[in-house]
Write a protein that holds these residues in place. Structure first.
Motif, PDB file in Angstrom:
ATOM      1  N   PHE A 127      25.010 -27.158 -75.333  1.00  0.00           N
ATOM      2  CA  PHE A 127      24.848 -26.137 -76.615  1.00  0.00           C
ATOM      3  C   PHE A 127      26.102 -25.953 -77.472  1.00  0.00           C
ATOM      4  O   PHE A 127      25.901 -25.814 -78.651  1.00  0.00           O
ATOM      5  N   ALA A 128      27.135 -25.726 -76.878  1.00  0.00           N
ATOM      6  CA  ALA A 128      28.712 -25.682 -77.569  1.00  0.00           C
ATOM      7  C   ALA A 128      28.730 -26.678 -78.792  1.00  0.00           C
ATOM      8  O   ALA A 128      28.953 -26.620 -79.732  1.00  0.00           O
ATOM      9  N   ARG A 129      28.335 -28.013 -78.007  1.00  0.00           N
ATOM     10  CA  ARG A 129      28.397 -29.149 -78.933  1.00  0.00           C
ATOM     11  C   ARG A 129      27.315 -29.416 -80.202  1.00  0.00           C
ATOM     12  O   ARG A 129      27.746 -29.715 -81.133  1.00  0.00           O
ATOM     13  N   GLU A 130      26.149 -28.767 -79.661  1.00  0.00           N
ATOM     14  CA  GLU A 130      25.393 -28.868 -80.603  1.00  0.00           C
ATOM     15  C   GLU A 130      25.246 -27.866 -81.656  1.00  0.00           C
ATOM     16  O   GLU A 130      25.305 -28.114 -83.143  1.00  0.00           O
ATOM     17  N   VAL A 131      25.677 -26.673 -81.610  1.00  0.00           N
ATOM     18  CA  VAL A 131      25.665 -25.444 -82.472  1.00  0.00           C
ATOM     19  C   VAL A 131      26.958 -24.972 -83.202  1.00  0.00           C
ATOM     20  O   VAL A 131      27.083 -24.265 -84.367  1.00  0.00           O
ATOM     21  N   SER A 132      28.182 -25.642 -82.685  1.00  0.00           N
ATOM     22  CA  SER A 132      29.299 -25.031 -83.295  1.00  0.00           C
ATOM     23  C   SER A 132      29.664 -25.875 -84.253  1.00  0.00           C
ATOM     24  O   SER A 132      29.663 -27.136 -84.352  1.00  0.00           O
ATOM     25  N   THR A 133      30.471 -25.218 -85.223  1.00  0.00           N
ATOM     26  CA  THR A 133      31.430 -26.008 -86.270  1.00  0.00           C
ATOM     27  C   THR A 133      32.721 -26.191 -85.547  1.00  0.00           C
ATOM     28  O   THR A 133      33.440 -27.183 -86.142  1.00  0.00           O
ATOM     29  N   ARG A 134      33.210 -25.473 -84.653  1.00  0.00           N
ATOM     30  CA  ARG A 134      34.476 -25.722 -84.165  1.00  0.00           C
ATOM     31  C   ARG A 134      34.474 -25.450 -82.751  1.00  0.00           C
ATOM     32  O   ARG A 134      33.853 -24.394 -82.290  1.00  0.00           O
ATOM     33  N   VAL A 135      35.257 -26.042 -81.829  1.00  0.00           N
ATOM     34  CA  VAL A 135      35.480 -25.620 -80.383  1.00  0.00           C
ATOM     35  C   VAL A 135      36.751 -25.418 -79.968  1.00  0.00           C
ATOM     36  O   VAL A 135      37.684 -26.201 -80.557  1.00  0.00           O
ATOM     37  N   ILE A 136      37.063 -24.407 -79.378  1.00  0.00           N
ATOM     38  CA  ILE A 136      38.499 -23.958 -78.937  1.00  0.00           C
ATOM     39  C   ILE A 136      38.511 -24.248 -77.406  1.00  0.00           C
ATOM     40  O   ILE A 136      37.731 -23.236 -76.737  1.00  0.00           O
ATOM     41  N   PHE A 137      39.640 -24.879 -76.875  1.00  0.00           N
ATOM     42  CA  PHE A 137      39.746 -24.946 -75.537  1.00  0.00           C
ATOM     43  C   PHE A 137      40.951 -24.278 -75.158  1.00  0.00           C
ATOM     44  O   PHE A 137      41.995 -24.407 -75.662  1.00  0.00           O
ATOM     45  N   THR A 138      40.715 -23.031 -74.274  1.00  0.00           N
ATOM     46  CA  THR A 138      41.649 -22.215 -73.858  1.00  0.00           C
ATOM     47  C   THR A 138      42.218 -22.642 -72.338  1.00  0.00           C
ATOM     48  O   THR A 138      41.091 -22.853 -71.657  1.00  0.00           O
ATOM     49  N   ASP A 139      43.421 -22.534 -72.111  1.00  0.00           N
ATOM     50  CA  ASP A 139      43.626 -22.510 -70.590  1.00  0.00           C
ATOM     51  C   ASP A 139      44.948 -21.856 -70.408  1.00  0.00           C
ATOM     52  O   ASP A 139      45.836 -21.785 -71.405  1.00  0.00           O
ATOM     53  N   ALA A 140      45.090 -20.900 -69.404  1.00  0.00           N
ATOM     54  CA  ALA A 140      46.286 -20.256 -69.086  1.00  0.00           C
ATOM     55  C   ALA A 140      46.671 -19.465 -70.398  1.00  0.00           C
ATOM     56  O   ALA A 140      47.873 -19.300 -70.316  1.00  0.00           O
ATOM     57  N   GLY A 141      46.014 -18.778 -71.289  1.00  0.00           N
ATOM     58  CA  GLY A 141      46.371 -17.787 -72.106  1.00  0.00           C
ATOM     59  C   GLY A 141      46.693 -18.487 -73.458  1.00  0.00           C
ATOM     60  O   GLY A 141      47.240 -17.726 -74.148  1.00  0.00           O
ATOM     61  N   ILE A 142      46.497 -19.830 -73.682  1.00  0.00           N
ATOM     62  CA  ILE A 142      46.851 -20.496 -74.957  1.00  0.00           C
ATOM     63  C   ILE A 142      45.746 -21.249 -75.287  1.00  0.00           C
ATOM     64  O   ILE A 142      44.587 -21.363 -74.771  1.00  0.00           O
ATOM     65  N   ILE A 143      45.799 -21.530 -76.658  1.00  0.00           N
ATOM     66  CA  ILE A 143      44.651 -22.559 -77.068  1.00  0.00           C
ATOM     67  C   ILE A 143      45.346 -23.699 -77.030  1.00  0.00           C
ATOM     68  O   ILE A 143      46.322 -24.143 -77.547  1.00  0.00           O
ATOM     69  N   GLU A 144      44.882 -24.471 -75.962  1.00  0.00           N
ATOM     70  CA  GLU A 144      45.362 -25.789 -75.346  1.00  0.00           C
ATOM     71  C   GLU A 144      44.840 -26.999 -76.803  1.00  0.00           C
ATOM     72  O   GLU A 144      45.769 -27.750 -76.856  1.00  0.00           O
ATOM     73  N   GLU A 145      43.464 -26.876 -77.167  1.00  0.00           N
ATOM     74  CA  GLU A 145      43.332 -27.933 -78.193  1.00  0.00           C
ATOM     75  C   GLU A 145      41.788 -27.314 -78.792  1.00  0.00           C
ATOM     76  O   GLU A 145      41.420 -26.403 -78.280  1.00  0.00           O
ATOM     77  N   GLU A 146      41.948 -27.688 -80.092  1.00  0.00           N
ATOM     78  CA  GLU A 146      40.594 -27.386 -80.936  1.00  0.00           C
ATOM     79  C   GLU A 146      40.385 -28.199 -81.614  1.00  0.00           C
ATOM     80  O   GLU A 146      41.122 -29.195 -82.258  1.00  0.00           O
ATOM     81  N   GLY A 147      38.945 -28.269 -82.350  1.00  0.00           N
ATOM     82  CA  GLY A 147      38.645 -29.390 -83.250  1.00  0.00           C
ATOM     83  C   GLY A 147      37.078 -29.118 -83.456  1.00  0.00           C
ATOM     84  O   GLY A 147      36.407 -28.357 -82.750  1.00  0.00           O
ATOM     85  N   THR A 148      36.576 -30.199 -83.802  1.00  0.00           N
ATOM     86  CA  THR A 148      35.112 -30.230 -84.357  1.00  0.00           C
ATOM     87  C   THR A 148      34.600 -30.626 -82.744  1.00  0.00           C
ATOM     88  O   THR A 148      35.185 -31.174 -81.897  1.00  0.00           O
ATOM     89  N   PRO A 149      33.326 -30.266 -82.683  1.00  0.00           N
ATOM     90  CA  PRO A 149      32.638 -30.797 -81.282  1.00  0.00           C
ATOM     91  C   PRO A 149      32.808 -32.338 -81.282  1.00  0.00           C
ATOM     92  O   PRO A 149      32.975 -32.625 -79.883  1.00  0.00           O
ATOM     93  N   ALA A 150      32.672 -33.004 -82.217  1.00  0.00           N
ATOM     94  CA  ALA A 150      32.984 -34.351 -81.708  1.00  0.00           C
ATOM     95  C   ALA A 150      34.221 -34.633 -81.411  1.00  0.00           C
ATOM     96  O   ALA A 150      34.377 -35.520 -80.542  1.00  0.00           O
ATOM     97  N   GLN A 151      35.252 -34.093 -81.775  1.00  0.00           N
ATOM     98  CA  GLN A 151      36.705 -34.281 -81.457  1.00  0.00           C
ATOM     99  C   GLN A 151      36.843 -33.775 -80.055  1.00  0.00           C
ATOM    100  O   GLN A 151      37.371 -34.470 -79.280  1.00  0.00           O
ATOM    101  N   ILE A 152      36.398 -32.483 -79.778  1.00  0.00           N
ATOM    102  CA  ILE A 152      36.604 -31.897 -78.511  1.00  0.00           C
ATOM    103  C   ILE A 152      35.746 -32.651 -77.320  1.00  0.00           C
ATOM    104  O   ILE A 152      36.397 -32.990 -76.268  1.00  0.00           O
TER     105      ILE A 152
END
Ligand SMILES: Nc1ncnc2c1ncn2[C@@H]1O[C@H](COP(=O)(O)OP(=O)(O)OP(=O)(O)O)[C@@H](O)[C@H]1O
Ligand SMILES: [Mg+2]
Length: 271
Positions: free
Chosen positions: A229-254
């Protein structure tokens, strides 16, 4: 009160994907949420370790990451349910951490839906939806009921308007909770694992309501474990880990070209 109408560029910190396309290519609209170096500490534990994030009007952002990463804490800092330890959170020009800010007013503009629906059990569906508009916005009862009916129609539950919440399924309760949030006409919606307490056959109906909101241009941040669903509906995806934004990008990138080893490892477990 400060304003945030100057920002049109993506200022997101992306050390590991520096050469990738900007995460927000087609959203040059106004920044409606501006988070700078947000830190949150509980006792001696720093749970958010410097989050920077600008959300543009109309963006649909999925926040993914392991349990304990700080996803819920981040969302809660956006509507004042948690108070930042330091840093700034500006929502629609309101500084959330400023004691002078009327947080109730901000909350009318930023709706939140949780994993557990928190409907008032002693009120009917209509009364749940009408409560905040009549109490806070002083909307006349007949107007509030007409709006409740309209909202229930959009979530497919028109016939439940006078039902008691106890008589509803989990998925139906969650759709009522979404309608209740929408009754304040927010321009931003936050969803914290809105489907994770539901039986699998209920998930689709709730996701459809969220999808409809996305298609109507609602600005949304979704903490979700529903990767497809995240891949389908999002304009951007943010991956958080241990209190930081580790990586973000378009669904295709992430999902298609993850860079960070931690994101790769996370995706290998959840996909
Ligand atoms: N009110 C609180 N008091 C103390 N510690 C807290 C509080 N709220 C959250 N924490 C801690 O902060 C960390 C991050 O919690 P948070 O709920 O934000 O994580 P999450 O990413 O939403 O995890 P999950 O996917 O399990 O929901 C956890 O270690 C949690 O125990
Ligand atoms: Mg959480």
């Amino acid at each position: 009160m400060s304003t945030t109408n100057e920002t049109t560029v993506n200022e997101t910190h992306q050390p590991e994907v520096a050469s990738a396309a900007p995460a927000v290519p087609e959203h040059k609209g106004q920044v409606v949420i501006d988070v700078r170096d947000l830190r949150k500490t509980f006792g001696k534990t720093e749970v958010l370790k410097g989050i920077d994030c600008q959300v543009h009007a109309g963006e649909v952002i999925s926040i993914i990451g392991p349990s304990g990463a700080g996803k819920s804490t981040f969302l809660r800092c956006l509507n004042g349910l948690d108070t930042p330890t330091s840093g700034s959170v500006i929502v629609n020009g309101y500084d959330i951490a400023d004691p002078k800010t009327d947080i109730d007013k901000v909350r009318t503009q930023i709706g939140m839906v949780f994993q557990h629906f928190n409907l008032f059990p002693n009120m009917t569906v209509a009364e749940n939806i009408m409560l905040a508009p009549t109490l806070i916005k002083k909307v006349p009862v007949d107007q509030a009921r007409a709006r409740a009916l309209e909202l229930l129609r959009t979530v497919g539950l028109e016939e439940k308007i006078d039902a008691n919440p106890d008589s509803l399924s989990g998925g139906q309760k969650q759709r009522v909770a979404i309608a209740r949030s929408l009754a304040m006409d927010p321009d931003i919606m936050l969803f914290d694992e809105a489907t994770s307490a539901l039986d699998p056959e209920m998930v689709g109906d709730v996701l459809q309501v969220i999808r409809d909101l996305a298609n109507k241009g609602m600005t949304m941040l979704l903490v979700t474990h529903e990767m497809a669903f995240a891949r389908e509906v999002s304009t951007r995806v943010i991956f958080t880990d241990a209190g930081i934004i580790e990586e973000e990008g378009t669904p295709a990138q992430i999902f298609g070209n993850p860079q960070s080893p931690r994101l790769r490892s996370f995706l290998s477990k959840v996909l």
